[in-house]
Design an enzyme around this catalytic site. Structure first.
Site, mmCIF file in Angstrom:
data_model
loop_
_atom_site.group_PDB
_atom_site.id
_atom_site.type_symbol
_atom_site.label_atom_id
_atom_site.label_comp_id
_atom_site.label_asym_id
_atom_site.label_seq_id
_atom_site.Cartn_x
_atom_site.Cartn_y
_atom_site.Cartn_z
ATOM 1 N N ASP A 39 1.049 -0.955 0.324
ATOM 2 C CA ASP A 39 -0.142 -0.023 -0.283
ATOM 3 C C ASP A 39 0.771 0.980 -0.044
ATOM 4 O O ASP A 39 1.562 1.105 0.660
ATOM 5 C CB ASP A 39 -0.617 -0.016 1.099
ATOM 6 C CG ASP A 39 -2.028 1.334 1.228
ATOM 7 O OD1 ASP A 39 -2.690 1.038 1.150
ATOM 8 O OD2 ASP A 39 -1.918 2.013 0.805
ATOM 9 N N ASN A 97 -12.527 -3.512 2.114
ATOM 10 C CA ASN A 97 -13.705 -2.616 2.263
ATOM 11 C C ASN A 97 -14.468 -1.730 1.676
ATOM 12 O O ASN A 97 -14.562 -2.546 0.123
ATOM 13 C CB ASN A 97 -12.787 -0.920 2.331
ATOM 14 C CG ASN A 97 -12.373 -0.857 3.400
ATOM 15 O OD1 ASN A 97 -12.778 -1.069 4.378
ATOM 16 N ND2 ASN A 97 -11.430 0.143 3.537
ATOM 17 N N HIS A 110 -11.049 -5.967 -3.008
ATOM 18 C CA HIS A 110 -9.062 -5.816 -3.208
ATOM 19 C C HIS A 110 -9.024 -5.961 -1.456
ATOM 20 O O HIS A 110 -10.137 -5.727 -0.640
ATOM 21 C CB HIS A 110 -8.518 -5.071 -2.737
ATOM 22 C CG HIS A 110 -8.390 -3.510 -2.351
ATOM 23 N ND1 HIS A 110 -9.310 -2.618 -3.192
ATOM 24 C CD2 HIS A 110 -8.342 -2.429 -1.397
ATOM 25 C CE1 HIS A 110 -10.253 -1.418 -2.710
ATOM 26 N NE2 HIS A 110 -8.878 -1.298 -1.285
ATOM 27 N N HIS A 112 -6.607 -5.525 2.094
ATOM 28 C CA HIS A 112 -6.110 -5.159 3.221
ATOM 29 C C HIS A 112 -5.719 -6.538 3.362
ATOM 30 O O HIS A 112 -6.014 -7.095 4.303
ATOM 31 C CB HIS A 112 -6.351 -4.031 3.444
ATOM 32 C CG HIS A 112 -6.877 -2.710 2.882
ATOM 33 N ND1 HIS A 112 -5.787 -2.101 2.796
ATOM 34 C CD2 HIS A 112 -7.609 -2.827 2.350
ATOM 35 C CE1 HIS A 112 -7.269 -0.534 2.000
ATOM 36 N NE2 HIS A 112 -7.699 -1.194 1.829
HETATM 37 P P1 5GP Z 1 -9.538 1.269 -0.174
HETATM 38 O O1 5GP Z 1 -9.594 2.381 0.667
HETATM 39 O O2 5GP Z 1 -10.209 1.267 -1.096
HETATM 40 O O3 5GP Z 1 -10.055 -0.153 0.720
HETATM 41 O O4 5GP Z 1 -8.214 0.802 0.255
HETATM 42 C C1 5GP Z 1 -7.471 1.420 -1.137
HETATM 43 C C2 5GP Z 1 -6.138 1.987 -0.312
HETATM 44 O O5 5GP Z 1 -5.700 2.131 -1.556
HETATM 45 C C3 5GP Z 1 -5.753 2.546 0.716
HETATM 46 O O6 5GP Z 1 -4.933 2.021 1.442
HETATM 47 C C4 5GP Z 1 -5.248 3.334 0.060
HETATM 48 O O7 5GP Z 1 -3.731 3.701 0.545
HETATM 49 C C5 5GP Z 1 -4.357 2.719 -1.509
HETATM 50 N N1 5GP Z 1 -3.597 3.139 -2.856
HETATM 51 C C6 5GP Z 1 -4.036 4.347 -3.213
HETATM 52 N N2 5GP Z 1 -3.825 4.526 -4.791
HETATM 53 C C7 5GP Z 1 -2.062 3.807 -4.580
HETATM 54 C C8 5GP Z 1 -0.982 3.351 -5.550
HETATM 55 O O8 5GP Z 1 -1.338 4.309 -6.833
HETATM 56 N N3 5GP Z 1 -0.820 3.102 -5.517
HETATM 57 C C9 5GP Z 1 -0.370 1.691 -4.118
HETATM 58 N N4 5GP Z 1 -0.069 0.942 -4.156
HETATM 59 N N5 5GP Z 1 -1.535 1.580 -2.799
HETATM 60 C C10 5GP Z 1 -2.649 3.040 -3.224
#
Ligand code: 5GP
Length: 125
Positions: A39, A97, A110, A112
């Site tokens: 992340d 999420n 996805h 985490h």
């Molecule tokens: P969500 O809130 O959708 O479950 O999590 C999305 C995750 O993607 C967040 O923890 C955020 O830090 C991560 N993220 C967003 N943009 C990027 C990116 O460009 N590269 C990587 N490696 N992670 C990202």
């Protein structure tokens, strides 16, 4: 900004662009069904995202539309990666999420995979 996590799939979302190689990532593992990478804003010493290769916005979308092979291959990869990252002994947390109440940011399904320290009990806020 939170997304609703409901279709249609947006081919311009960040993870779709990572899958196409348009945006770099720090890759942890990859196979036919899943890509795992660190992340960009880690919230634990180990914070890895595991994404399926197909175009799915949420867990419900994934489990409804993906083939049995994709679903099994994806979750097998998650388990294997947790083991390879040496998270089995001390433990880890798996988070998926979906939608505004979860603050989902990226509309590509996805999980985490988080660990490397005591993560406390479930939700704190
Ligand atoms: P969500 O809130 O959708 O479950 O999590 C999305 C995750 O993607 C967040 O923890 C955020 O830090 C991560 N993220 C967003 N943009 C990027 C990116 O460009 N590269 C990587 N490696 N992670 C990202």
């Amino acid at each position: 900004m939170p997304v609703n996590g409901l279709g249609p799939y947006d081919d311009q979302n960040i993870f779709a662009r990572i899958l196409r190689g348009e945006i770099p990532c720090k890759r942890v593992a990859e196979d036919e069904f899943a890509l795992a990478f660190h992340d960009i804003a880690p919230q634990a010493p180990v914070h890895v995202l595991v994404i399926p290769k197909g175009r799915y916005v949420s867990l419900a979308d994934f489990t409804a539309k993906a083939s049995d092979a994709e679903i099994a291959g994806f979750f097998r990869a998650v388990g294997r990666i947790a083991k390879e990252l040496d998270l089995e002994t001390q433990g880890y947390r798996l988070i998926a999420n979906m939608g505004p109440h979860s603050n989902q940011e990226v509309p590509h399904f996805h999980v985490h995979l988080m660990g490397g320290r005591d993560l406390g009990r479930m939700l704190v806020a």
